[in-house]
Design an enzyme around this catalytic site. Structure first.
Site, PDB file in Angstrom:
ATOM      1  N   SER A   9       0.722  -0.969  -0.023  1.00  0.00           N
ATOM      2  CA  SER A   9       0.097   0.082  -0.032  1.00  0.00           C
ATOM      3  C   SER A   9       0.968   1.237  -0.041  1.00  0.00           C
ATOM      4  O   SER A   9       1.575   1.569   1.076  1.00  0.00           O
ATOM      5  CB  SER A   9      -0.851  -0.042   1.063  1.00  0.00           C
ATOM      6  OG  SER A   9      -1.534   1.358   1.304  1.00  0.00           O
ATOM      7  N   HIS A  34      -1.223  -1.095  -4.252  1.00  0.00           N
ATOM      8  CA  HIS A  34      -2.543  -0.715  -3.799  1.00  0.00           C
ATOM      9  C   HIS A  34      -2.545   0.672  -3.514  1.00  0.00           C
ATOM     10  O   HIS A  34      -1.611   1.200  -2.745  1.00  0.00           O
ATOM     11  CB  HIS A  34      -2.761  -1.691  -2.435  1.00  0.00           C
ATOM     12  CG  HIS A  34      -4.067  -1.390  -1.910  1.00  0.00           C
ATOM     13  ND1 HIS A  34      -4.803  -2.133  -2.155  1.00  0.00           N
ATOM     14  CD2 HIS A  34      -4.532  -0.594  -0.755  1.00  0.00           C
ATOM     15  CE1 HIS A  34      -6.121  -1.803  -1.500  1.00  0.00           C
ATOM     16  NE2 HIS A  34      -5.741  -0.742  -0.517  1.00  0.00           N
ATOM     17  N   ASP A  36      -4.534   3.829  -1.949  1.00  0.00           N
ATOM     18  CA  ASP A  36      -5.797   4.370  -1.125  1.00  0.00           C
ATOM     19  C   ASP A  36      -6.107   5.732  -1.427  1.00  0.00           C
ATOM     20  O   ASP A  36      -5.269   6.398  -1.189  1.00  0.00           O
ATOM     21  CB  ASP A  36      -5.353   4.401   0.224  1.00  0.00           C
ATOM     22  CG  ASP A  36      -5.205   2.580   0.668  1.00  0.00           C
ATOM     23  OD1 ASP A  36      -6.000   2.083   0.638  1.00  0.00           O
ATOM     24  OD2 ASP A  36      -4.118   2.211   1.329  1.00  0.00           O
ATOM     25  N   MET A  38      -8.822   8.455   0.042  1.00  0.00           N
ATOM     26  CA  MET A  38      -9.585   8.984   0.930  1.00  0.00           C
ATOM     27  C   MET A  38      -9.821  10.345   0.862  1.00  0.00           C
ATOM     28  O   MET A  38      -9.294  11.204   0.484  1.00  0.00           O
ATOM     29  CB  MET A  38      -9.021   8.827   2.284  1.00  0.00           C
ATOM     30  CG  MET A  38      -8.430   7.319   2.437  1.00  0.00           C
ATOM     31  SD  MET A  38      -7.150   7.512   3.964  1.00  0.00           S
ATOM     32  CE  MET A  38      -6.552   5.823   3.805  1.00  0.00           C
ATOM     33  N   MET A  69     -11.942   5.293  -0.996  1.00  0.00           N
ATOM     34  CA  MET A  69     -12.748   5.391   0.135  1.00  0.00           C
ATOM     35  C   MET A  69     -13.219   6.638   0.285  1.00  0.00           C
ATOM     36  O   MET A  69     -12.927   7.667   0.850  1.00  0.00           O
ATOM     37  CB  MET A  69     -11.838   5.406   1.644  1.00  0.00           C
ATOM     38  CG  MET A  69     -11.329   3.666   1.723  1.00  0.00           C
ATOM     39  SD  MET A  69      -9.904   3.743   2.724  1.00  0.00           S
ATOM     40  CE  MET A  69      -8.900   3.638   1.240  1.00  0.00           C
ATOM     41  N   MET A 138     -12.043  -5.340   4.508  1.00  0.00           N
ATOM     42  CA  MET A 138     -11.423  -4.390   5.498  1.00  0.00           C
ATOM     43  C   MET A 138     -10.898  -5.026   6.634  1.00  0.00           C
ATOM     44  O   MET A 138     -12.180  -5.537   7.622  1.00  0.00           O
ATOM     45  CB  MET A 138     -11.851  -3.426   5.785  1.00  0.00           C
ATOM     46  CG  MET A 138     -12.048  -2.236   4.507  1.00  0.00           C
ATOM     47  SD  MET A 138     -10.523  -1.817   3.552  1.00  0.00           S
ATOM     48  CE  MET A 138      -9.534  -1.395   5.129  1.00  0.00           C
ATOM     49  N   GLY A 146      -1.325   1.119   9.493  1.00  0.00           N
ATOM     50  CA  GLY A 146      -0.736   0.899  10.813  1.00  0.00           C
ATOM     51  C   GLY A 146      -1.494   0.450  11.913  1.00  0.00           C
ATOM     52  O   GLY A 146      -1.079   0.617  13.273  1.00  0.00           O
ATOM     53  N   ASP A 176      -7.160  -6.260   3.634  1.00  0.00           N
ATOM     54  CA  ASP A 176      -6.669  -4.890   3.834  1.00  0.00           C
ATOM     55  C   ASP A 176      -6.610  -4.243   5.306  1.00  0.00           C
ATOM     56  O   ASP A 176      -7.522  -4.046   5.610  1.00  0.00           O
ATOM     57  CB  ASP A 176      -7.277  -4.002   2.708  1.00  0.00           C
ATOM     58  CG  ASP A 176      -6.497  -2.599   2.696  1.00  0.00           C
ATOM     59  OD1 ASP A 176      -5.480  -2.368   2.975  1.00  0.00           O
ATOM     60  OD2 ASP A 176      -7.219  -1.586   2.101  1.00  0.00           O
ATOM     61  N   SER A 199       2.352  -0.465   6.267  1.00  0.00           N
ATOM     62  CA  SER A 199       3.339  -0.229   7.019  1.00  0.00           C
ATOM     63  C   SER A 199       4.154  -1.387   7.392  1.00  0.00           C
ATOM     64  O   SER A 199       5.593  -1.285   7.680  1.00  0.00           O
ATOM     65  CB  SER A 199       2.752   0.264   8.356  1.00  0.00           C
ATOM     66  OG  SER A 199       1.620  -0.634   8.831  1.00  0.00           O
TER      67      SER A 199
HETATM   68  C1  DX5 Z   1      -6.835   1.639   5.365  1.00  0.00           C
HETATM   69  C2  DX5 Z   1      -6.182   1.264   3.843  1.00  0.00           C
HETATM   70  C3  DX5 Z   1      -5.201   0.364   3.850  1.00  0.00           C
HETATM   71  C4  DX5 Z   1      -3.925   0.821   4.493  1.00  0.00           C
HETATM   72  C5  DX5 Z   1      -3.269  -0.463   5.115  1.00  0.00           C
HETATM   73  O1  DX5 Z   1      -7.804   2.551   5.311  1.00  0.00           O
HETATM   74  O2  DX5 Z   1      -7.235   0.890   3.056  1.00  0.00           O
HETATM   75  O3  DX5 Z   1      -4.813  -0.021   2.575  1.00  0.00           O
HETATM   76  O4  DX5 Z   1      -3.121   1.458   3.594  1.00  0.00           O
HETATM   77  O5  DX5 Z   1      -2.021  -0.158   5.506  1.00  0.00           O
HETATM   78  P1  DX5 Z   1      -1.234  -1.176   7.124  1.00  0.00           P
HETATM   79  O6  DX5 Z   1      -1.170  -2.393   6.151  1.00  0.00           O
HETATM   80  O7  DX5 Z   1      -0.595  -0.370   7.477  1.00  0.00           O
HETATM   81  O8  DX5 Z   1      -2.444  -1.430   7.849  1.00  0.00           O
HETATM   82 ZN    ZN Z   2      -6.576  -0.073   1.084  1.00  0.00          ZN
END
Ligand code: DX5
Ligand code: ZN
Length: 219
Positions: A9, A34, A36, A38, A69, A138, A146, A176, A199
């Site tokens: 990610s 990946h 993200d 938001m 998201m 999720m 993290g 995820d 992370s």
């Molecule tokens: C969270 C994201 C994830 C995130 C995962 O809302 O959708 O893709 O980057 O990060 P880690 O692996 O650190 O949980």
């Molecule tokens: Zn994600």
């Protein structure tokens, strides 16, 4: 079981050295990027938007897996196709007309993904699973990297795998949030096809080796 994919990610990458980190993933054993997105409304955080995705796509040589998201994702389907998304995942909680959204994603030339928050039941997918290329479960509440992995996810993966088999669908299962070497194998054994890791990969001293170690664990 031996084909579990790893999708680092980019949220956890160093944005001041984005090209370097993308090239590192290109050269690693990772399978997908990946990404993200938001909006600060669907989730309590804002990540990055179109210009940054454009820059990522320019350098990425692997599948670009975009996780939206955002509220009202229908507004941006064509935009994300133009920006180089190969897979576009929307949240079921943000879609009033999920079936229509899935068709629109495919019509724009992308694979269609649906993400479920930790509280959302996979039973809601019974009537659409055959139209879905990827379900993103999720394993944390979306919004931040993290966070701690939610253990109920294992049961959800098994139940989703059962639904996919019963319906004769070819949907991939992606996990995820909070993925590490401590849960990767158990997730793959439960039926996961793709593991997102943010992370855990980018926070490691040697991300390339960390990806290789994850792949080895899953082989
Ligand atoms: C969270 C994201 C994830 C995130 C995962 O809302 O959708 O893709 O980057 O990060 P880690 O692996 O650190 O949980
Ligand atoms: Zn994600």
């Amino acid at each position: 079981m031996s084909h579990t994919l790893i999708a680092p990610s980019i949220l956890a990458a160093d944005f001041a050295n984005l090209q370097r980190d993308i090239e590192m993933i290109n050269a690693s054993e990772a399978d997908w990027f990946h990404i993200d997105i938001m909006d600060g409304v669907f989730v309590p955080n804002i990540s990055f938007g179109m210009p940054v995705l454009k820059a990522i796509s320019k350098h990425a040589t692997k599948t670009v897996d975009v996780h939206l998201m955002i509220v009202d994702p229908d507004r941006y389907i064509q935009t994300f196709a133009d920006l180089g998304a190969n897979i576009l995942t929307v949240h079921i909680e943000a879609c009033t007309h999920l079936h229509r959204t899935l068709q629109a994603i495919k019509a724009a030339g992308m694979k269609a993904g649906v993400a479920l928050n930790p509280h959302t039941s996979i039973a809601l997918l019974e009537d659409t699973i055959k139209d879905i290329d990827l379900v993103c479960l999720m394993s944390v509440n979306p919004g931040f990297g993290g966070q701690k992995f939610i253990d109920n996810t294992y049961d959800k993966v098994r139940a989703l795998k059962k639904l996919i088999n019963e319906k004769g669908a070819s949907t991939q299962i992606e996990i995820d949030g909070g993925v590490t070497n401590k849960n990767a194998k158990q997730l793959a054994d439960a039926g996961a096809d793709v593991l997102v890791a943010g992370s855990y990969v980018f926070g490691a001293e040697n991300p390339t080796q960390t990806v290789a170690d994850l792949k080895k664990l899953l082989s």
